[in-house]
Motif scaffolding. Structure first.
Motif, PDB file in Angstrom:
ATOM      1  N   ALA A 192       0.841  -1.208   0.000  1.00 42.19           N
ATOM      2  CA  ALA A 192       0.000   0.000   0.000  1.00 42.19           C
ATOM      3  C   ALA A 192       0.870   1.249   0.000  1.00 42.19           C
ATOM      4  CB  ALA A 192      -0.933   0.001   1.208  1.00 42.19           C
ATOM      5  N   CYS A 193       1.961   1.202   0.769  1.00 38.84           N
ATOM      6  CA  CYS A 193       2.857   2.373   0.816  1.00 38.84           C
ATOM      7  C   CYS A 193       3.501   2.628  -0.531  1.00 38.84           C
ATOM      8  CB  CYS A 193       3.973   2.158   1.837  1.00 38.84           C
ATOM      9  SG  CYS A 193       3.378   2.082   3.508  1.00 38.84           S
ATOM     10  N   GLY A 194       3.907   1.554  -1.202  1.00 36.70           N
ATOM     11  CA  GLY A 194       4.573   1.714  -2.487  1.00 36.70           C
ATOM     12  C   GLY A 194       3.634   2.270  -3.534  1.00 36.70           C
ATOM     13  N   ALA A 195       2.424   1.713  -3.617  1.00 35.46           N
ATOM     14  CA  ALA A 195       1.502   2.115  -4.681  1.00 35.46           C
ATOM     15  C   ALA A 195       0.852   3.463  -4.376  1.00 35.46           C
ATOM     16  CB  ALA A 195       0.429   1.041  -4.872  1.00 35.46           C
ATOM     17  N   VAL A 196       0.249   3.588  -3.208  1.00 32.67           N
ATOM     18  CA  VAL A 196      -0.512   4.807  -2.911  1.00 32.67           C
ATOM     19  C   VAL A 196       0.395   5.889  -2.326  1.00 32.67           C
ATOM     20  CG1 VAL A 196      -2.451   5.758  -1.630  1.00 32.67           C
ATOM     21  CG2 VAL A 196      -2.606   3.467  -2.598  1.00 32.67           C
ATOM     22  N   GLY A 197       1.355   5.467  -1.480  1.00 39.11           N
ATOM     23  CA  GLY A 197       2.279   6.441  -0.892  1.00 39.11           C
ATOM     24  C   GLY A 197       3.009   7.246  -1.952  1.00 39.11           C
ATOM     25  N   THR A 198       3.318   6.598  -3.068  1.00 37.55           N
ATOM     26  CA  THR A 198       3.976   7.300  -4.171  1.00 37.55           C
ATOM     27  C   THR A 198       3.127   8.478  -4.661  1.00 37.55           C
ATOM     28  OG1 THR A 198       5.222   5.368  -4.891  1.00 37.55           O
ATOM     29  CG2 THR A 198       4.771   7.038  -6.557  1.00 37.55           C
ATOM     30  N   TYR A 199       1.834   8.233  -4.878  1.00 35.89           N
ATOM     31  CA  TYR A 199       0.968   9.340  -5.318  1.00 35.89           C
ATOM     32  C   TYR A 199       0.836  10.409  -4.240  1.00 35.89           C
ATOM     33  CZ  TYR A 199      -0.444   6.456  -9.276  1.00 35.89           C
ATOM     34  OH  TYR A 199      -0.448   5.713 -10.409  1.00 35.89           O
ATOM     35  N   VAL A 200       0.738   9.945  -2.975  1.00 36.35           N
ATOM     36  CA  VAL A 200       0.596  10.898  -1.876  1.00 36.35           C
ATOM     37  C   VAL A 200       1.779  11.861  -1.864  1.00 36.35           C
ATOM     38  CG1 VAL A 200       0.630  11.101   0.647  1.00 36.35           C
ATOM     39  CG2 VAL A 200      -0.851   9.415  -0.449  1.00 36.35           C
ATOM     40  N   VAL A 201       2.976  11.317  -2.109  1.00 33.94           N
ATOM     41  CA  VAL A 201       4.173  12.154  -2.075  1.00 33.94           C
ATOM     42  C   VAL A 201       4.282  13.034  -3.322  1.00 33.94           C
ATOM     43  CG1 VAL A 201       6.700  12.097  -2.145  1.00 33.94           C
ATOM     44  CG2 VAL A 201       5.455  10.679  -0.508  1.00 33.94           C
ATOM     45  N   ILE A 202       4.097  12.446  -4.509  1.00 33.58           N
ATOM     46  CA  ILE A 202       4.327  13.257  -5.709  1.00 33.58           C
ATOM     47  C   ILE A 202       3.187  14.248  -5.964  1.00 33.58           C
ATOM     48  CG2 ILE A 202       5.820  11.537  -6.811  1.00 33.58           C
ATOM     49  CD1 ILE A 202       3.567  10.771  -8.642  1.00 33.58           C
ATOM     50  N   LYS A 203       1.982  13.943  -5.453  1.00 31.64           N
ATOM     51  CA  LYS A 203       0.881  14.898  -5.614  1.00 31.64           C
ATOM     52  C   LYS A 203       0.823  15.883  -4.445  1.00 31.64           C
ATOM     53  CE  LYS A 203      -3.810  14.823  -7.522  1.00 31.64           C
ATOM     54  NZ  LYS A 203      -4.541  15.868  -6.863  1.00 31.64           N
ATOM     55  N   LYS A 204       1.714  15.688  -3.497  1.00 34.24           N
ATOM     56  CA  LYS A 204       1.803  16.581  -2.325  1.00 34.24           C
ATOM     57  C   LYS A 204       0.494  16.660  -1.557  1.00 34.24           C
ATOM     58  CE  LYS A 204       5.613  19.146  -4.149  1.00 34.24           C
ATOM     59  NZ  LYS A 204       6.028  20.139  -5.103  1.00 34.24           N
ATOM     60  N   ILE A 205      -0.030  15.489  -1.211  1.00 34.91           N
ATOM     61  CA  ILE A 205      -1.259  15.470  -0.438  1.00 34.91           C
ATOM     62  C   ILE A 205      -1.030  14.700   0.860  1.00 34.91           C
ATOM     63  CG2 ILE A 205      -2.987  15.890  -2.223  1.00 34.91           C
ATOM     64  CD1 ILE A 205      -3.209  12.905  -2.661  1.00 34.91           C
ATOM     65  N   VAL A 206       0.167  14.886   1.437  1.00 35.81           N
ATOM     66  CA  VAL A 206       0.478  14.181   2.678  1.00 35.81           C
ATOM     67  C   VAL A 206      -0.439  14.640   3.813  1.00 35.81           C
ATOM     68  CG1 VAL A 206       2.242  13.779   4.423  1.00 35.81           C
ATOM     69  CG2 VAL A 206       2.861  13.732   2.019  1.00 35.81           C
ATOM     70  N   SER A 207      -0.614  15.938   3.984  1.00 35.60           N
ATOM     71  CA  SER A 207      -1.455  16.366   5.110  1.00 35.60           C
ATOM     72  C   SER A 207      -2.915  15.991   4.887  1.00 35.60           C
ATOM     73  CB  SER A 207      -1.315  17.849   5.413  1.00 35.60           C
ATOM     74  OG  SER A 207      -0.893  18.558   4.322  1.00 35.60           O
ATOM     75  N   MET A 208      -3.359  16.010   3.630  1.00 34.15           N
ATOM     76  CA  MET A 208      -4.735  15.564   3.398  1.00 34.15           C
ATOM     77  C   MET A 208      -4.876  14.088   3.767  1.00 34.15           C
ATOM     78  SD  MET A 208      -7.011  15.655  -0.013  1.00 34.15           S
ATOM     79  CE  MET A 208      -6.533  17.323  -0.374  1.00 34.15           C
TER      80      MET A 208
END
Lengths: 248, 264
Positions: B23-39
């Motif tokens: 889950a971290c690899g697949a979704v975490g990647t988008y979370v980081v590159i789309k800059k939606i960590v706080s969301m």
């Protein structure tokens, strides 16, 4: 009779109760090269976004090749100001351009899409950079990639938002050279706040500051510019652009 | 020294470590590159409302957290689209309102909530077989959705405006991504807990992003790095008898710190 590339009738748009565009009427014919010029905040980008279907006007009618803007997206290419996205994004040049070929969910890019994307990179002379990550390009190179992305859609109308703002003066000349090659293939519209260098490259100018003050041949744009900038045209138009013109 | 691997609970813990890493690899990647960590942090905290609801209704809190966090994530997306409220404000509100709901739900259920702490701070050593099955199914859903919508997710992450201009349904895709984040949150809850999980979701991708510009490699390397670091944290927590969730997060934080130095 051929369709006009763009028709606007009585288009008004306001944002947060502030009037941004007021009763805009104008027509851009096919294969025209038009610059929409006006001060920052004068509604230029809003106008582009309306043509792209990203914003809907409060009133008035917009037709792109006779269709609603949202139904004409496959005919329109768009060059945004490149500063609005993260350059450190994990994507290379070819993938960026391939996005211009997007045609719906669950639809893979075909080999034809790849060929067209590659051809678009050739058109902007960026083919050899196709595997490079975008943050490793210069400002001018990024702009070429974004032009290729717009061209990959094979548009009949290319909209460019402040294409001069993000590149240095040296690059501007090569940008115009590139664009002039596209003139016989499609209708070109660019918006700019910089009257200077634009006027001698384009066929027609539209002066926009909430209202449309002038629309016509570039050489006769003086009075319209004077009106929208509220100062003598001698200062803003005659000085700089004519000197640039002579240099050519 | 490695006798701990004989314990059933340790074997389950290692499987859990691998499952969270997917889950971290697949979704975490988008979370980081789309800059939606706080969301994503807001979505994870809102999931506590689902955990509380699970207690109240007497169902598995992790199961209850699935629909709850998806609804929370989608309402977040809807608020952004429709209401004139800044994203920053919406994040803060969702963050605490979700948690507050969870607390009230737990209050309404009379009696003591024995393992509430494990949902807040994680408890990888108490992961059950049922938890593993839930994580596995959610991982599969995540991978399938990411595969099917990889072009769209890349498009909205990179340049949302251009995506709209080429006719990509960006609102729908953003919603789908938020829903995937909600599912990832549920996968991670048991391992590091609601309060700590945002670091586990983001750090593997944040580490790997320094070394690759290829999104596929980024996802795969984040999954591997995530699995290694989570397992390392687990072993350290076991050896030194420390709280597992906190140890895993600190190992991840240290690895990020070190990776920056190596990169320099």
């Amino acid at each position: 009779m051929s369709l006009n590339a763009l028709e606007m009738k009585d288009v008004s748009f306001s944002y947060n109760h502030q009037q941004v565009l007021e009763d805009i009427n104008f027509t851009i014919e096919e294969k025209d090269f038009v610059a929409i010029i006006g001060p920052n905040g004068g509604g230029k980008s809003t106008l582009l976004k309306i043509v792209l279907g990203l914003l809907t006007p409060d009133k008035g009618e917009v037709k792109v090749f006779g269709r609603e803007p949202k139904k004409a997206l496959d005919l329109v290419g768009y060059l945004p100001q490149h500063t609005h996205f993260d350059l450190d994004f994990p994507i290379d040049v070819f993938e960026t351009v391939l996005m211009g070929r997007y045609h719906g969910m669950f639809k893979n890019y075909t080999s034809e899409d790849r060929e067209i994307a590659l051809q678009a990179l050739k058109d902007v002379d960026m083919e050899r950079y196709k595997d490079r990550q975008i943050s490793r390009l210069s400002g001018g190179q990024i702009q070429r990639v974004l032009i290729a992305r717009a061209l990959a859609r094979e548009p009949k109308l290319l909209l460019m938002d402040e294409p001069m703002a993000s590149i240095d003066p040296e690059m501007q000349n090569s940008f115009y050279r590139l664009i002039s090659h596209l003139k016989d293939r499609m209708t070109l519209v660019l918006v700019s706040h910089d009257v200077g260098t634009v006027s001698m490259h384009v066929d027609k100018i539209a002066c926009l500051n909430q209202k449309l003050y002038y629309h016509g041949p570039a050489e006769e744009a003086g009075e319209g510019l004077e009106e929208i900038y509220h100062c003598s045209i001698e200062h803003i138009s005659h000085g700089i652009p004519h000197r640039v013109l002579r240099k050519h | 020294m490695f006798e701990f691997i004989q314990y059933d609970f340790m074997q389950r813990a290692f499987i859990a470590a691998i499952l969270v890493s997917v889950a971290c690899g697949a979704v975490g990647t988008y979370v980081v590159i789309k800059k939606i960590v706080s969301m994503s942090g807001a979505i994870s905290h809102a999931a506590f409302g689902g955990v509380g609801l699970g207690y109240l209704l007497g169902v598995n809190p992790v199961v209850a957290a699935i629909p709850f966090s998806i609804v929370a994530a989608l309402s977040m997306g809807a608020v952004q689209e429709k209401v004139k409220i800044s994203e920053d404000t919406a994040i803060g509100i969702l963050w605490s309102v979700g948690m507050a709901l969870g607390i009230i739900f737990v209050n309404l259920k009379s009696g003591y909530a024995p393992d509430l702490f494990s949902y807040l701070f994680g408890s990888i050593l108490t992961v059950s077989n049922t938890d593993l099955y839930i994580m596995l199914v959610l991982d599969l859903i995540i991978l399938i959705v990411v595969f099917l919508f990889r072009r769209e997710f890349l498009g909205v992450s990179f340049d949302e405006e251009f995506s709209k201009v080429v006719g990509l349904p960006s609102t729908l895709i953003n919603m789908l991504l938020l829903a995937l984040i909600a599912l990832s949150v549920v996968v991670l809850i048991k391992v590091v807990g609601i309060i700590l999980l945002i670091a586990l979701l983001a750090i593997p991708a944040a580490i790997c992003k320094q070394y690759t510009y290829d999104i596929r490699k980024l996802m795969i390397s984040s999954t591997i790095i995530g699995a290694i670091l989570t397992s390392l944290g687990l072993i350290l927590a076991f050896i030194f008898n420390l709280s597992s969730g906190a140890t895993i997060i600190l190992v991840l934080g240290a690895a990020l710190f070190i990776s920056y130095f190596i990169q320099e």
